[in-house]
Structure formats: C-alpha cells, structure tokens
Write a protein that holds these residues in place. Sequence first.
Motif, mmCIF file in Angstrom:
data_model
loop_
_atom_site.group_PDB
_atom_site.id
_atom_site.type_symbol
_atom_site.label_atom_id
_atom_site.label_comp_id
_atom_site.label_asym_id
_atom_site.label_seq_id
_atom_site.Cartn_x
_atom_site.Cartn_y
_atom_site.Cartn_z
ATOM 1 N N ARG A 25 -15.938 -97.889 -43.145
ATOM 2 C CA ARG A 25 -16.619 -98.947 -43.859
ATOM 3 C C ARG A 25 -15.641 -99.542 -44.862
ATOM 4 N NH1 ARG A 25 -21.911 -100.008 -44.362
ATOM 5 N NH2 ARG A 25 -22.571 -100.994 -46.286
ATOM 6 N N ARG A 26 -15.625 -100.840 -44.932
ATOM 7 C CA ARG A 26 -14.745 -101.478 -45.893
ATOM 8 C C ARG A 26 -15.454 -102.681 -46.510
ATOM 9 N NH1 ARG A 26 -10.100 -101.559 -49.291
ATOM 10 N NH2 ARG A 26 -10.676 -103.489 -50.274
ATOM 11 N N LYS A 36 -5.286 -102.930 -40.601
ATOM 12 C CA LYS A 36 -4.623 -102.635 -41.872
ATOM 13 C C LYS A 36 -4.963 -101.225 -42.345
ATOM 14 C CE LYS A 36 -3.867 -107.202 -43.811
ATOM 15 N NZ LYS A 36 -4.407 -108.236 -44.690
ATOM 16 N N SER A 84 -2.156 -99.818 -45.016
ATOM 17 C CA SER A 84 -1.935 -100.784 -46.094
ATOM 18 C C SER A 84 -3.236 -101.145 -46.795
ATOM 19 C CB SER A 84 -1.225 -102.030 -45.575
ATOM 20 O OG SER A 84 -1.968 -102.644 -44.561
ATOM 21 N N LEU A 85 -4.351 -100.632 -46.301
ATOM 22 C CA LEU A 85 -5.637 -100.898 -46.938
ATOM 23 C C LEU A 85 -6.436 -99.606 -46.903
ATOM 24 C CD1 LEU A 85 -6.839 -103.630 -47.943
ATOM 25 C CD2 LEU A 85 -8.054 -103.759 -45.795
ATOM 26 N N ARG A 86 -7.094 -99.291 -48.014
ATOM 27 C CA ARG A 86 -7.911 -98.077 -48.040
ATOM 28 C C ARG A 86 -9.313 -98.385 -47.558
ATOM 29 N NH1 ARG A 86 -6.418 -95.232 -53.827
ATOM 30 N NH2 ARG A 86 -4.890 -96.837 -54.208
ATOM 31 N N ARG A 127 -1.891 -93.511 -45.220
ATOM 32 C CA ARG A 127 -0.986 -93.964 -46.287
ATOM 33 C C ARG A 127 0.194 -93.038 -46.491
ATOM 34 N NH1 ARG A 127 -2.891 -96.042 -50.961
ATOM 35 N NH2 ARG A 127 -3.322 -94.009 -51.763
#
Lengths: 261, 226, 228
Positions: free
Chosen positions: A31-32, A68, A73-75, A91
């Motif tokens: 989920r983002r 990403k 590059s994105l959590r 990461r």
Amino acid sequence: MTADPAHDPATGAAPDAAPRRADGLGVHALRRRFGPHVALRDVDARLPEGSITTIFGPNGAGKSTLLKILAGSLRPTEGSVTWRGDALDPRAAEWRARIGVLSHETHLYAPLGARENLAFHTRMHGLEKPDLDAALARVDLLDRADDRVADFSRGMRQRLALARTLLHDPDVVLLDEPFTGLDSHASRLLEGVLRTLRDGRRTVVLITHALSEGLALADHVLVLVRGRVAFEASADGIDPDGFAERYHGLVDAADVPGVAP
Amino acid sequence: MKARTGWLGITLAVLGAMASVGTLWMVFFWVPTERTMGVVQRIFYIHVPSAWVAFLAFGIVAVASGVYLWLGDERADMAAQAAAEGGLLFTVIVLTTGPLWGKIAWGTYWTWEPRLTLTLILGFIYVGYMMVRSAAASPEQGKRFAAVVGIVGALFIPLIHMSVYWFRGLHPDPVILNPEGPTADWEIQATLYAGLLAFTLLFLGLMTLRYGVERARHVLELREAA
Amino acid sequence: MTGPGWLSVVTAVAGKDLRIEFRTRSRSLTMAGFVVLVGVLFNFSIDQALVRPQDIASGLTWITLILSGLIGVGRTFAIEKEDGALAGLLLTPAPRDAIYVGKVLANFLLVYAIVLLTIGVFGLFFRLDYGNHPGALLGILAAGTLGFVALATLFGALTASTTLGESLLPILLFPLLVPMVVYGASASGRLLAGRPVAEVAGQGRMLAAFAVLAVGAGAALFGQIVEE
C-alpha cells in the motif's frame, strides 16, 4: 504462475532450490499513499524469477510506484516485499547492487561522454574491470563512445541508458516505459536486448502501456488499474487479439466518470 | 486515543491559562518594583519564560525529528510540527518584548545582546523549518526535510550561542544586566518561577491540542484514502 | 558482490563533478565574474574619506565567499536533476554519505578556488597586505569554506526538490552561518591588521569545529534528503 523449468541449468542452482525459484519477487498487501491519494491499494502479486513480467495499466494506475518500491527508491506505506520467499529490504545496498533500472529518464550526465558515463557507473557499483567496449557495442554505440551525451539523440541516450542498466549484470531488471519516445531503430534494438535477457537467470519487470510490444516480450502478465491488481496470468494462455479487448474492459470498468484515464 | 490527547491538551491549556492569570496578578499587584531598573523590569516576567519555552520547544522539535527520521513514526513528526508552531509563537513574544524593554532600558529597540540575537536566529530557523515543510514536492518529503532542518538547527544552536557571546565580548553592551542577579528578591524569583511554570503549561497544552488536530487530520486522511 | 569502496565513490563523484565543471565552466565563470564585479562595486561603495578599505576588507571577503558560493553550490543539484542523474546515482549501491562527501569535496575545490581569486582581486583593488601570515589566512578561509560548502551542499540538495528552489537556500543557510562569519571575519581581520597568529588560534579552532560539525551532519542526513 508461469512454468519455466527449461531455463534452470543456467544458474546451477541446487535442485531443491528449484521450487522456490518460482517465488521470485513477491509483494504482499502493498500500500502506498501520497497524502490523501492512494497509489497502491493492498497489492498482492508474484513476479516469477527467471522470466519477464509485463505490467500494464493506464496512467496513474500505480505501475511506476510499484517499480520504485521494488527499486528501493520509494518506501511503501504498508506491506512488504519478498525475494524467494524471504523478506527483502529493497533499500539495502546489497539489493541495489543486484538490480538494474531503466526508465524514461536516462540518468545520464550530458556533459560527459558515453564511455565516461559508463565508467562512472562502474565506479558506483565497484566493478573490477568491466568491458565497456562490449557494453557499448551491445547497444550499437561503440563508434560514438567518446562523444558527449549532450550531442546524442533521444534514441541514442536511451540506448546508452540501457547499456548502463545492464553494465553490472543485474539479476533483476526493472524497466519503466523504456519504449517511450524511441525511434524504430532504438525500439528494435531495445526489444532485441530485452529478448537476450530471457536467459532464465534474470527476473525482468517491464512496465508499459504498449500492449503488443509488452505482450510479445512477456512470460507473465499483470494489469494494474487504480492501484489494484485487476488481472494476473501467465502469458502462454493469452490470445493477443482478445487481450486488448479484455484490457480495455478492465480499465473502463474501473473508470469513474470525471477521472482521466 | 484522540479523545485522550484532547482532554490532556485542554487540561494543560486551562492550567496554563490559570497559572498565567496568576502570574499576571503577581506581576502587576504583588511583586515589588525592581530597584535599579524600575517598573519596566516587569516585562521580564513575560520575556524570560517565553524565551525558555521557545528553546524548550526547539529541543522537542529536534528530538521528535530525530525519532521521526529513525523510526518513521508519523506521530513524532506531528509532535515536532506542533512544538515548532508553539515555539515560533513564543519566539515572536520574546522578540517583541525584548525590544520594548530595550527601548526604555538602553534607549534603543535593538542591540546585539547575545540572548536576544540567539532568539532571533532561532526564529529564522523556525521559519525555515515551516517553509521547507510546505514547499516540498510531497508531504512525506516535507516531513523529512523539516526534520533535517530541525536537527541541523539544534546541532548548530550551541555553536551559534558561543559565537554571539564571543562577539559581544568584542563589542560590550552599554548596560550589562542580569535579571536573576544577586539583587533579585525572593518575590522577584517567585514571580519568575510562576511565569516559567505558567508558560510551560500553556505551551504544552497548545502543543498537545495542535498535535490532536494533526492526528485527527491524519486519521481523516486515512479514512478518505481507504 | 563486493560493492564499491567508500573512498572510491568519493573520488569518483568529486572527479565527475569537477570534470563536468571543467567542460562546461558554467559555475566557475559565473562565480569568477561575480567576485570581480563585487570587488568593483565594493570599491565604489567605500567613502575613503571616512574608512580605509583595509578595515572592512575582511568582512567583505566573507560575505563575497557566501554569495559567490551560493551561486556555485546552488547549481550542483540543478545539474544532477537533469535527466534524473541523481536518481540514477541513488539506485546504485554507492553509500549515500560517500556521494555527499564527494560532492562536498568538488564544491569545496571550486569555491576555494574562487576564494583565492577573491583574495587576489581584493588585494589588488584595496591594496591589502597579505605579507604577514598568508598561510594562516588561507587556512582560516579553507576551514570556513569547508563548513559553508558542507551546509550549502546539504541544503542545496534539499531546496532543489522544493517548489521554491534555490531562493529558499539562503533562508535555511544564513542563520547557521553566524559562527562562520563571527569567527572568520574576526580572524582574517586581525591577520590583515598584522596581529600575531596566536591571537586567532581560538577562532581557527572554532571554524574547524564548525566545518567538522557541518560535514558530519551533512553526511549523516544527506540520505534522508535525497530519498524520494
């Protein structure tokens, strides 16, 4: 699940590791959020190891966000990523050493030459003595090796970016709309190189909304619509002509009036 | 959970307000006029506690920012933001009351008195902190940027403090004054402590309420997103 | 997989930045022109019947360092943002702090070269006497430049990702530069006035502490800034 036992010997993996290979990359309840906007809603998916997974979806479906997250590059806001069934922190530096990422941004330094760009990338990966000539030849740029990227066309830049992506021989290749804005020469070359990646060892994730190109390369197909997995299947059973209709049906079904596709 | 921070905030704020009224009574009707500085010295009972709160708030901002960067806990960021807004408010009080006093005591609205200078710089850091939060490309980036500004600011505050004191050593002020100096009577001290207590409670109350608002907004955002 | 060595990343990043600067000269020429023109304007801003240029040259040098440095360092991340170069850099296993230190190193060499030019130009324009302790003066300026560049690189990376861009950089940076200006201007002023080196040792130590703190904070926090 796609079946690819034929490729197995390339890695020399132990036989008992074979069933786990199919796990590949997994995302679980991913989920983002970006503020109130939700890009990914509880996405569960398998991206099988040793094969090419193509992710289709309209703009804003969350494809790039997913890529990403896989690239570290994105959590994610919630959820987890696994590799071969084990928890993975995308990461971590060890993971970044194993992945190659190509997007519509070329990640190149325009004032530097083609070879200089690759040499710099080599240093960032700590590679011992890479064959830059071979890497340049692979994308048909050997004769322009010492020219500055600033003088390159869009297609040439993207070819060089491809060489950079594969320079450190990544196990996992993540491609975000690599065909965007390419001339036919670059497009064919890219397609050819992508086919060579189907060596059974590499896990490739390809994001595109070019249906025919994406499907031609795919072993496994995933459709994301509005942040959800709308369709997931092995490419073997997909009829290319029927798929376009199916895909547009999925996109239209999720479309709310007033929301741009 | 939300209701609890709400009640805590209201309780602290009410206690703070009551203590502030008490402090004001002490300032205007109880404490004797300081002998050398006269009636204008009474502004110190507002000025000094405000300065204390401004720096306390910045300490909270720095610690909460560190927690946010380390653990990624949204609540730490909300606490930092709430503390920063309260801190900026009290910084403004310091920077208003300071010159008012200075005009009468020193005959000038502004001097480079080190504590006042340090508070001015603290105010600038707070402003930068607020600006990066809103100017970042995404809210999440804004939180991280603000946290970095808060932490770096707190790391440099001691060095800035030393340098402005050292600078004053080169350029002495017309009057050297120390409000807690040996001339302070016990009434003066008591009033000052009452002010410190009142403003600390008031700040903590405001901060908790602000935190509650931010928390509620967050919950609403989650609900909207679901 | 061995991964890249820390120092190797530092030198590669610094070398890459300097090579790009050497090719395009976009920053160095602007900064050099700026410094010379500032010297000219400063000259006309001084009423020599009231003050001698030597008396205020020290402070002017530090202000010029800050303003010209802003021009130079503010641009580094504009270059990195073109075509997502920095994003690509962050996709490699190169340690973030090494990338930061590499950029600080390149920016330091660039800004320090401009500081040397400033010293030369101001010396000529204002007839300054560097005869006494040129080494100490250069050391003081080096420490100040390093601290400045370390903070400016950190906040430059930050402001490059904001909607306000480089205009936000001074607001974040200037408050933290107070110690640098206090100790730096005092130290160089005393040296220019022919005072002994021992008199500025304390300021030198504080400038060194400033630089160490700035580089340390930047290296520790840079990763948080560049993450998407």
